[in-house]
Enzyme design. Structure first.
Site, PDB file in Angstrom:
ATOM      1  N   HIS A  64      -5.443  -2.659  -8.590  1.00 35.50           N
ATOM      2  CA  HIS A  64      -5.773  -1.517  -8.381  1.00 35.50           C
ATOM      3  C   HIS A  64      -5.136  -0.063  -9.464  1.00 35.50           C
ATOM      4  O   HIS A  64      -4.231  -0.591 -10.340  1.00 35.50           O
ATOM      5  CB  HIS A  64      -4.545  -1.796  -7.360  1.00 35.50           C
ATOM      6  CG  HIS A  64      -4.440  -0.341  -6.224  1.00 35.50           C
ATOM      7  ND1 HIS A  64      -5.187   0.186  -5.416  1.00 35.50           N
ATOM      8  CD2 HIS A  64      -3.272   0.997  -6.294  1.00 35.50           C
ATOM      9  CE1 HIS A  64      -4.869   1.425  -5.240  1.00 35.50           C
ATOM     10  NE2 HIS A  64      -3.991   1.936  -5.455  1.00 35.50           N
ATOM     11  N   HIS A  66      -5.958   4.032 -10.464  1.00 34.63           N
ATOM     12  CA  HIS A  66      -6.274   5.310 -10.069  1.00 34.63           C
ATOM     13  C   HIS A  66      -6.691   5.817 -12.067  1.00 34.63           C
ATOM     14  O   HIS A  66      -5.094   6.550 -12.409  1.00 34.63           O
ATOM     15  CB  HIS A  66      -6.063   6.019  -9.591  1.00 34.63           C
ATOM     16  CG  HIS A  66      -5.111   5.846  -8.412  1.00 34.63           C
ATOM     17  ND1 HIS A  66      -6.486   5.152  -6.936  1.00 34.63           N
ATOM     18  CD2 HIS A  66      -3.940   4.908  -7.595  1.00 34.63           C
ATOM     19  CE1 HIS A  66      -5.688   4.925  -5.730  1.00 34.63           C
ATOM     20  NE2 HIS A  66      -4.506   4.761  -6.449  1.00 34.63           N
ATOM     21  N   ARG A  87       2.723  13.531  -5.765  1.00 38.80           N
ATOM     22  CA  ARG A  87       1.230  13.799  -5.776  1.00 38.80           C
ATOM     23  C   ARG A  87       0.592  15.255  -5.580  1.00 38.80           C
ATOM     24  O   ARG A  87      -0.808  15.144  -5.933  1.00 38.80           O
ATOM     25  CB  ARG A  87       1.070  13.404  -3.672  1.00 38.80           C
ATOM     26  CG  ARG A  87       0.304  13.204  -3.174  1.00 38.80           C
ATOM     27  CD  ARG A  87       0.171  12.477  -2.169  1.00 38.80           C
ATOM     28  NE  ARG A  87       0.051  13.841  -1.063  1.00 38.80           N
ATOM     29  CZ  ARG A  87       0.001  13.810   0.102  1.00 38.80           C
ATOM     30  NH1 ARG A  87      -0.811  12.845   0.783  1.00 38.80           N
ATOM     31  NH2 ARG A  87      -0.112  14.781   0.623  1.00 38.80           N
ATOM     32  N   TYR A 126     -11.576   7.615  -5.746  1.00 37.59           N
ATOM     33  CA  TYR A 126     -11.584   8.556  -4.613  1.00 37.59           C
ATOM     34  C   TYR A 126     -11.887  10.004  -4.768  1.00 37.59           C
ATOM     35  O   TYR A 126     -11.940  11.250  -4.218  1.00 37.59           O
ATOM     36  CB  TYR A 126     -10.594   8.939  -3.610  1.00 37.59           C
ATOM     37  CG  TYR A 126      -9.015   8.901  -4.187  1.00 37.59           C
ATOM     38  CD1 TYR A 126      -8.919  10.232  -4.545  1.00 37.59           C
ATOM     39  CD2 TYR A 126      -7.976   7.665  -4.613  1.00 37.59           C
ATOM     40  CE1 TYR A 126      -7.538  10.316  -5.417  1.00 37.59           C
ATOM     41  CE2 TYR A 126      -6.555   7.861  -5.313  1.00 37.59           C
ATOM     42  CZ  TYR A 126      -6.350   9.126  -5.450  1.00 37.59           C
ATOM     43  OH  TYR A 126      -5.373   9.914  -5.399  1.00 37.59           O
ATOM     44  N   ARG A 215      -3.618   7.523   6.908  1.00 38.37           N
ATOM     45  CA  ARG A 215      -3.293   9.006   6.634  1.00 38.37           C
ATOM     46  C   ARG A 215      -4.462   9.557   6.904  1.00 38.37           C
ATOM     47  O   ARG A 215      -4.495  10.510   6.728  1.00 38.37           O
ATOM     48  CB  ARG A 215      -2.139   9.052   5.671  1.00 38.37           C
ATOM     49  CG  ARG A 215      -1.016   8.740   5.700  1.00 38.37           C
ATOM     50  CD  ARG A 215       0.164   9.005   4.627  1.00 38.37           C
ATOM     51  NE  ARG A 215      -0.323   7.869   3.343  1.00 38.37           N
ATOM     52  CZ  ARG A 215      -0.739   7.985   2.416  1.00 38.37           C
ATOM     53  NH1 ARG A 215      -1.571   9.564   1.777  1.00 38.37           N
ATOM     54  NH2 ARG A 215      -0.717   6.649   1.365  1.00 38.37           N
ATOM     55  N   GLU A 240       3.011   2.405   2.172  1.00 38.41           N
ATOM     56  CA  GLU A 240       3.235   2.401   0.865  1.00 38.41           C
ATOM     57  C   GLU A 240       4.937   3.455   1.193  1.00 38.41           C
ATOM     58  O   GLU A 240       5.875   2.894   0.220  1.00 38.41           O
ATOM     59  CB  GLU A 240       2.819   3.693  -0.247  1.00 38.41           C
ATOM     60  CG  GLU A 240       3.149   3.947  -1.423  1.00 38.41           C
ATOM     61  CD  GLU A 240       2.234   4.331  -2.299  1.00 38.41           C
ATOM     62  OE1 GLU A 240       1.325   5.376  -1.787  1.00 38.41           O
ATOM     63  OE2 GLU A 240       3.107   4.334  -3.207  1.00 38.41           O
ATOM     64  N   HIS A 274      -0.097  -2.289  -1.808  1.00 34.80           N
ATOM     65  CA  HIS A 274       1.621  -1.857  -2.199  1.00 34.80           C
ATOM     66  C   HIS A 274       2.161  -2.915  -0.602  1.00 34.80           C
ATOM     67  O   HIS A 274       2.776  -3.606  -1.517  1.00 34.80           O
ATOM     68  CB  HIS A 274       1.741  -0.400  -1.093  1.00 34.80           C
ATOM     69  CG  HIS A 274       1.391   0.158  -2.449  1.00 34.80           C
ATOM     70  ND1 HIS A 274       1.759   0.366  -3.420  1.00 34.80           N
ATOM     71  CD2 HIS A 274       0.655   1.463  -2.606  1.00 34.80           C
ATOM     72  CE1 HIS A 274       0.727   0.968  -4.468  1.00 34.80           C
ATOM     73  NE2 HIS A 274       0.514   1.959  -3.506  1.00 34.80           N
ATOM     74  N   ASP A 325      -2.046   0.828 -10.394  1.00 38.28           N
ATOM     75  CA  ASP A 325      -2.087   1.432 -10.063  1.00 38.28           C
ATOM     76  C   ASP A 325      -1.853   2.783 -10.449  1.00 38.28           C
ATOM     77  O   ASP A 325      -3.230   3.466 -11.025  1.00 38.28           O
ATOM     78  CB  ASP A 325      -1.089   1.482  -9.198  1.00 38.28           C
ATOM     79  CG  ASP A 325      -0.680   2.300  -7.964  1.00 38.28           C
ATOM     80  OD1 ASP A 325      -1.779   3.529  -8.255  1.00 38.28           O
ATOM     81  OD2 ASP A 325       0.088   2.028  -6.476  1.00 38.28           O
TER      82      ASP A 325
HETATM   83 ZN   LIG Z   1      -3.098   3.694  -5.532  1.00 40.09          ZN
END
Ligand SMILES: [Zn+2]
Length: 447
Positions: A64, A66, A87, A126, A215, A240, A274, A325
């Protein structure tokens, strides 16, 4: 010190210690043919084989990632904050990236992973559209940047192209994406599937799919993503934060895991990332469906997510994998160790995860679509990681417990598909710190 392994050098390697499928073995000779092991034999003299230092482990799978979150390391701790304020910083970095700058950042991030022994990475992708959600001329330009970055860095990539349709979930349903989230969104599940269908596998990259989370993806889109994924890996962020569970319960009357189970999404090709805040029913459902659960302990502690029920999930039948991650730390050995250490903190007992289970989690290549990797065995892809046993951290450690003492800094040699990517602790691209600095500094400069 290792003398270093050169490209094109001998195709035979010798290790005093190696972790073979049957356990720790001594005086192991590896013969590499093409990108695979032709033979792996214990109890052999070195002869003319190139000598590897320390203990040799299979290549690690970083299930995992990003890649662009690497730019946030050391940049989000002032003022504390929450997952949700972190975030916002992440969105600000995303706003600065284009295919060229993403190529430079991901190349450096993947090179850092190679230095840590990673040979396959699952990229939960993404950031696929331009600013405002406008597609690039090539709608997969950002994916192609990641493909090139991984090839340059010498790691295999699984592009988990991520369906992301909504800005969030509340008791009354999903919100429209706002601001920087628009870059993450296709016009709908059909548009996402069409764009992903244009992506092709290549020798170093395989295409998979992801549902960002309950979500960001409404239930009525799950079926299309599941169908588009087919037999490929399908990943999803799951539970998560407690707020996700509360919103999902309020709107659907189910937990996120329950919602996915009822929709027929779960199965052995699925990874739940997660899996932190679960009910007993969630754990049973994930285990029964043989869903891999990907723990990302250094991220989960950095973001104050909590400690997931790793032991209970494994006992229920769920394989475990590991991911770095958001890359606050890029050290898969640390992630593996944290599986056990977190269990100790939450249970008050030691020895919760057997060393063989930690090694299995480190090498869960099948969960990201590379089932022929992850073992030091004839016929497997010729990936290996030589970890020094003479460093200040590892000197004196028993080889079979090296995973509980070593860090990424002890990785000396990494072969990926038989090719030396790291040798003598140096990546073939050279100074990875400089690559990271040059890629990250412009993202934080004043416009
Ligand atoms: Zn992630």
């Amino acid at each position: 010190m290792s003398a270093g392994v050169r490209a094109g050098a001998g195709r035979r390697f010798h290790a005093k210690w190696a972790m073979l499928p049957g356990g720790l073995a001594r005086d192991v000779v590896f013969e590499v043919s093409g990108g695979s092991f032709a033979s792996v034999a214990a109890g052999q003299p070195a002869g003319g084989a190139a000598r590897l230092p320390g203990i040799v482990l299979p290549g690690f799978a970083n299930a995992h990632s990003h890649a662009f979150h690497r730019a946030l390391r050391g940049r989000t701790h002032d003022g504390g904050g929450t997952f949700w304020t972190w975030r916002e910083r992440m969105y600000a970095v995303a706003a600065r990236l284009d295919p060229d700058s993403y190529l430079a950042l991901a190349r450096a991030a993947y090179a850092e992973m190679a230095l840590a022994g990673v040979t396959s990475v699952g990229e939960f992708h993404y950031l696929h559209h331009g600013p405002g959600g406008v597609p690039y001329a090539d709608p997969n330009a950002m994916a192609e940047a990641l493909r090139a970055a991984a090839a340059d860095a010498g790691v295999r990539l699984t592009l988990l192209d991520t369906c992301y349709l909504a800005g969030g979930l509340g008791a009354d349903g999903h919100f429209a994406p706002a601001g920087e989230q628009r870059r993450f969104c296709d016009a709908g599940a059909g548009a996402w599937a069409k764009r992903v269908a244009a992506l092709r596998d290549s020798p170093g990259m395989r295409v998979g799919a992801a549902i960002h989370s309950v979500r960001a993806v409404p239930r009525d889109a799950f079926g299309m993503v599941r169908e588009a994924a087919g037999r490929r890996p399908l990943h999803v962020h799951l539970s998560e934060q407690p707020a996700e569970n509360e919103a999902c319960e309020a709107y659907y009357g189910r937990t996120p895991a329950g919602l996915l189970a009822d929709a027929g999404v779960l199965g052995p090709a699925v990874t739940a990332v997660h899996a932190t805040h679960l009910t007993g029913g969630d754990i049973a459902a994930l285990g029964a469906a043989r869903v891999t659960c990907c723990f990302c302990p250094t991220t989960e502690r950095d973001l104050a997510d909590g400690i997931g029920p790793a032991r209970a999930l494994a006992d229920a039948g769920a394989p475990l994998s590991l991911g770095s991650d958001q890359h606050v730390v890029t050290d898969l050995l640390e992630e593996a160790r944290a599986l056990e250490m977190n269990e100790r903190l939450s249970s008050g007992r030691r020895g919760r995860m057997r060393p063989a289970e930690l090694h299995a989690a480190l090498t869960a290549h099948a969960s990201i679509g590379w089932p022929e990797a992850g073992a030091l065995a004839a016929g497997a892809r010729a990936d290996l990681v030589a970890v020094r046993l003479d460093s200040p951290r590892t000197a004196g450690a028993a080889p079979e417990q090296a995973v509980l003492a070593a860090t990424a800094a002890d990785v000396d040699t990494v072969l990926v598909d038989g090719q030396p990517v790291v040798s003598g602790g140096r990546h073939r691209l050279g100074d990875v710190g400089a690559l990271l600095r040059d890629a990250i500094a412009p993202l934080w400069a004043n416009p």
